[in-house]
Design a protein around this motif. Structure first.
Motif, PDB file in Angstrom:
ATOM      1  N   THR A  10       0.828  -1.203   0.000  1.00  0.00           N
ATOM      2  CA  THR A  10       0.000   0.000   0.000  1.00  0.00           C
ATOM      3  C   THR A  10       0.860   1.249   0.000  1.00  0.00           C
ATOM      4  O   THR A  10       0.598   2.202  -0.740  1.00  0.00           O
ATOM      5  CB  THR A  10      -0.929  -0.012   1.236  1.00  0.00           C
TER       6      THR A  10
ATOM      7  N   TYR B 253       1.893   3.818  -3.566  1.00  0.00           N
ATOM      8  CA  TYR B 253       1.642   5.257  -3.443  1.00  0.00           C
ATOM      9  C   TYR B 253       2.920   6.067  -3.621  1.00  0.00           C
ATOM     10  O   TYR B 253       2.969   7.001  -4.437  1.00  0.00           O
ATOM     11  CB  TYR B 253       1.007   5.587  -2.094  1.00  0.00           C
TER      12      TYR B 253
ATOM     13  N   TYR C 160      -4.302   8.800   1.179  1.00  0.00           N
ATOM     14  CA  TYR C 160      -4.499   7.942   2.340  1.00  0.00           C
ATOM     15  C   TYR C 160      -5.023   8.673   3.571  1.00  0.00           C
ATOM     16  O   TYR C 160      -5.218   8.053   4.617  1.00  0.00           O
ATOM     17  CB  TYR C 160      -3.195   7.213   2.685  1.00  0.00           C
TER      18      TYR C 160
ATOM     19  N   LEU D  76      -9.379   3.109   4.709  1.00  0.00           N
ATOM     20  CA  LEU D  76      -8.105   2.404   4.575  1.00  0.00           C
ATOM     21  C   LEU D  76      -8.311   0.901   4.438  1.00  0.00           C
ATOM     22  O   LEU D  76      -7.600   0.235   3.667  1.00  0.00           O
ATOM     23  CB  LEU D  76      -7.214   2.699   5.780  1.00  0.00           C
TER      24      LEU D  76
END
Length: 468
Positions: free
Chosen positions: A234, A238, A267, A361
């Protein structure tokens, strides 16, 4: 060639910038075009002809559409030819194998597509040329008569490989007249270095954790290992993609162009709808303007809006790759966006920020599993492991070791995924005047030295969006 390489940083970029700056304004588009073609041809000399063809093809189509603007049938015909040509090239290289594989599975055939590597950046520059001819047809922009200027727009090396997707109308004036100043160069250099540090120091390092977790069979992973791995991915995707976008925007500023921001701290979002307003902004804007709104958007009732959303999110998934996992990933997010639009969003806004943030999330992290695993059974097995189904216990020695050795990095990345570090640096500059500027410059110098040192010894330097 990629930005995060010593060849680019210490040969291609300095030479290009030097020639660009010492040249008169009238030659700068030509220099940019030549430099971009060299950049693209460095790794894929054959595929440069595809990009050149696309450039000339839609350059001519734009002129024809404008010439026959008042003869709608001809203009529309040229537009259709242009779109079919662009989509045909993209479809052949990116989706032919996927189509043949599915036909073979459905009808028990043995058809074979030509196995060709995907031309780098084809999804990005195809969308740019398509938006150009559509906007000329709509009368939103004037057709570019200068082939060199149009070629510079299509092939521009700062955003050629991974965007952001730049619409012609946004930089048409800059192609003709743009300011190149020392201050803008400095802003661009800082933005580039910040993106380089995000890519090299953060994404690459945390990517090692995900690579090690992914290499372990799911049944041998503990719950903690599975979560550590997917959280690592994750962060990796990003900082990898947003870092590359920052480098692209920084390079643009260095040569006088302003590209749109492509990531805005996704996020920190409190809903999936907000997440997609902050993630890959240029792609979302493209789909909204050229697909969702022309289909009717939300103007024709809930059923048609549902259809329009389904189409957009199906294409969003398919754009990312020729595989069912990407389609599932797109529809997965489309489901939550639709659910929020119709019902959930108003409730999320009433909940405490922490609750809505955790909800977002969780959805995003699970979504990255579908994105990363090509085969659906593998993705579902991994998700099961995350929640204890078939896991090798909740925690084990491997997961404790991975956590202890990566805890500081994960904390740094969590902090850097928020606006706090950028605001803090800006505040230091504004409050302490000259000393603040010196301190900020020292920080960027350290970033550059550290990134270079990493690249000298790097054995792991992937770019995740290179395949799109």
């Amino acid at each position: 060639m990629v930005f995060s390489s010593l060849l680019f940083l210490f040969l291609f970029l300095p030479v290009t910038i030097l020639i660009y700056y010492i040249s008169p304004n009238r030659l700068r588009n030509a220099i940019l075009l030549v430099a971009s073609l060299v950049f693209y041809a460095w790794g894929e000399p054959v595929y440069i002809f595809i990009m050149i063809f696309s450039t000339v093809f839609d350059y001519v189509n734009g002129i024809l559409i404008e010439k026959y603007r008042h003869r709608k049938a001809i203009a529309r015909g040229v537009l259709i030819v242009s779109l079919m040509g662009s989509l045909g090239i993209l479809g052949f290289f990116k989706y032919a194998g996927f189509v043949f594989d599915n036909i073979n599975s459905l009808f028990n055939l043995h058809l074979q597509a030509v196995d060709l590597p995907l031309p780098v950046g084809i999804s990005f520059y195809t969308f740019q040329t398509m938006s150009y001819v559509i906007d000329v047809y709509r009368g939103k922009v004037t057709a570019q008569k200068n082939l060199i200027s149009f070629g510079a727009y299509v092939s521009m090396f700062p955003q050629l490989v991974a965007g952001p997707i730049v619409k012609y109308g946004d930089i048409a004036a800059q192609l003709v007249n743009r300011k190149v100043t020392l201050d803008r160069f400095g802003e661009g250099a800082e933005l580039f270095i910040r993106g380089l540090a995000k890519k090299v120091l953060l994404a690459n390092n945390i990517g090692l954790l995900w690579a090690s977790v992914k290499a372990v069979p799911a049944e041998e992973l503990s719950v903690l290992s599975a979560w550590l791995g997917i959280v690592a991915f994750t962060f990796q995707i990003y900082f990898d993609f947003s870092g590359y976008s920052d480098m692209a925007r920084g390079l643009g500023k260095m040569i006088g162009f302003d590209f749109m921001e492509n990531f805005n701290y996704p996020y920190i979002s409190r809903s999936i709808t907000e997440f997609w307003r902050r993630w890959h902004i240029s792609l979302g804007a493209w789909f909204r303007e050229y697909i969702y709104i022309p289909l009717g958007g939300n103007r024709e009732g809930h059923l048609k809006q549902l259809r329009n959303l389904a189409v957009v999110w199906f294409i969003t998934g398919l754009w990312h790759g020729a595989s069912w996992n990407f389609i599932i990933w797109g529809l997965y997010f489309g489901f939550f966006v639709t659910f929020e639009k119709w019902f959930l969003l108003k409730w999320l806004q009433r909940l405490p920020a922490f609750v809505s943030h955790v909800y977002t999330l969780m959805i995003v992290i699970i979504g990255w599993v579908f994105f990363e695993f090509e085969h659906l059974p593998a993705a579902l097995t991994f998700i099961g492991t995350m929640f204890g189904a078939g896991a090798h216990g909740f925690v084990d020695n491997r997961s404790l070791y991975d956590l202890s050795t990566n805890a500081l990095l994960l904390l740094v990345m969590a902090l850097c995924a928020t606006p706090f570090p950028r605001r803090a640096l800006r505040n230091v500059r504004s409050k302490f005047a000259r000393f603040g500027s010196i301190a900020a410059s020292a920080v960027y110098f350290i970033f550059m030295v550290a990134s270079t040192a990493y690249l000298v010894n790097a054995t792991y330097n992937p770019f995740l969006y290179f395949r799109f």
